[in-house]
Write a protein that holds these residues in place. Structure first.
Motif, short mmCIF file in Angstrom:
data_model
loop_
_atom_site.label_atom_id
_atom_site.label_comp_id
_atom_site.label_asym_id
_atom_site.label_seq_id
_atom_site.Cartn_x
_atom_site.Cartn_y
_atom_site.Cartn_z
N GLY A 263 3.48 -1.38 -5.49
CA GLY A 263 2.18 -1.62 -4.88
C GLY A 263 1.56 -2.95 -5.21
N LEU B 276 1.86 7.29 1.51
CA LEU B 276 1.68 8.73 1.30
C LEU B 276 0.35 9.07 0.63
N GLY B 277 -0.43 8.07 0.30
CA GLY B 277 -1.70 8.33 -0.38
C GLY B 277 -2.77 8.82 0.58
N SER B 278 -3.74 9.56 0.07
CA SER B 278 -4.84 10.06 0.90
C SER B 278 -5.88 8.98 1.17
N ASP B 279 -5.97 7.97 0.29
CA ASP B 279 -6.89 6.86 0.48
C ASP B 279 -6.11 5.59 0.78
N ASN C 237 -5.62 2.13 -0.13
CA ASN C 237 -5.81 1.09 -1.13
C ASN C 237 -4.64 0.12 -0.99
N PHE D 165 0.84 -1.19 0.00
CA PHE D 165 0.00 0.00 0.00
C PHE D 165 0.88 1.24 0.00
N ASN D 166 0.29 2.36 -0.37
CA ASN D 166 0.99 3.63 -0.47
C ASN D 166 0.84 4.39 0.83
#
Length: 246
Positions: free
Chosen positions: A104, A46-49, A51, A43-44
């Motif tokens: 990812g 730094l991502g806002s969601d 996933n 998973f990321n």
């Protein structure tokens, strides 16, 4: 079964059932009898969601090795209780391979099995599509066996697009001793084995089908960690000793 949890902005814990979409991302050896799981989650951060992708191996306790594009999971083919009370030596290690070249995502690409047990993550390697493994057989001290076989050490080279098959192997490395440290560097492998003092073995892997010993060096004590510091230099850290042992 494994679960993942998310703590949202309000502080609520959100559980995710790994089996909600079925069990297509769960894998097990044909004769696997473990009740544990080794999970790979991508998973990321730094991502806002949130996933994520995940894969799971039904396995015993595992060792993990990763190169830039390959992840290996090594797990004992049998649990510790498998050996108790039996005279047969069936130590074996399952090797599971994943392609992690795409960010990812981890894609399962096959498994294989070798004889023996693996000391640690540096006993594993991936190089130019080949998987290399250093193992020891005969480590289980079966006091109920009248004449237990001596320990033996091995290097296996595995290859295959969807199943890991043995492409080459080297047996009979320091019979009666066990591996204390290992390191793979390009077309070479370095092993230290010990009973009283430390022989450092150099293994030539330039021909994957024919691994062979290039030479050895006896050093008082025993090396428990090997680290490459240059093309022709190897740092060894371990326990001191003399010609009588360590």
């Amino acid at each position: 079964m494994p679960k993942m949890y998310e703590v949202n902005a309000e502080g609520q814990v959100m559980p995710y059932e790994e089996t909600a979409q079925g069990c297509g991302n769960f894998f097990i050896a044909d004769d696997g009898a473990s009740r544990g799981f080794t999970s790979i989650a991508s998973f990321n951060l730094l991502g806002s969601d949130i996933n994520f992708a995940s894969d799971h191996i039904v396995s015993n306790w595992s060792l993990i090795y990763a190169s830039t594009d390959t992840l290996l999971i090594a797990e004992p083919a049998q649990n510790w209780w498998w050996y108790y009370g039996t005279g047969k030596y069936e130590e074996a290690t399952n090797i599971h391979r994943f392609d992690i070249s795409a960010p990812g995502e981890a894609v399962y690409t096959g498994s294989g099995r070798v004889d023996g047990t693996v000391l640690g993550q540096f006993s594993l390697s991936e190089y130019q599509g080949y998987v290399r493994v250093a193992t020891t057989t005969g480590q289980w001290n079966r006091w109920w066996v009248e004449i237990p076989p001596p320990t033996d050490n091995h290097v296996y080279v595995l290859n295959g697009s969807d199943k890991l098959e043995v492409a080459g192997q080297l047996d009979g490395i320091a019979v009666g001793e066990t591996i204390w440290s290992a390191r793979f560097m390009g077309e070479k492998a370095f092993l230290t084995t010990a009973r009283n003092i430390d022989p450092l073995w150099t293994i030539d892997l330039s021909n994957p089908a024919n691994p062979h010993i290039m030479g050895s060096l006896e050093v008082p004590g025993v090396s428990t960690y090997l680290h490459p510091i240059a093309d022709n230099r190897l740092l060894a850290i371990g326990l001191g000793g003399d010609e009588n042992g360590f």
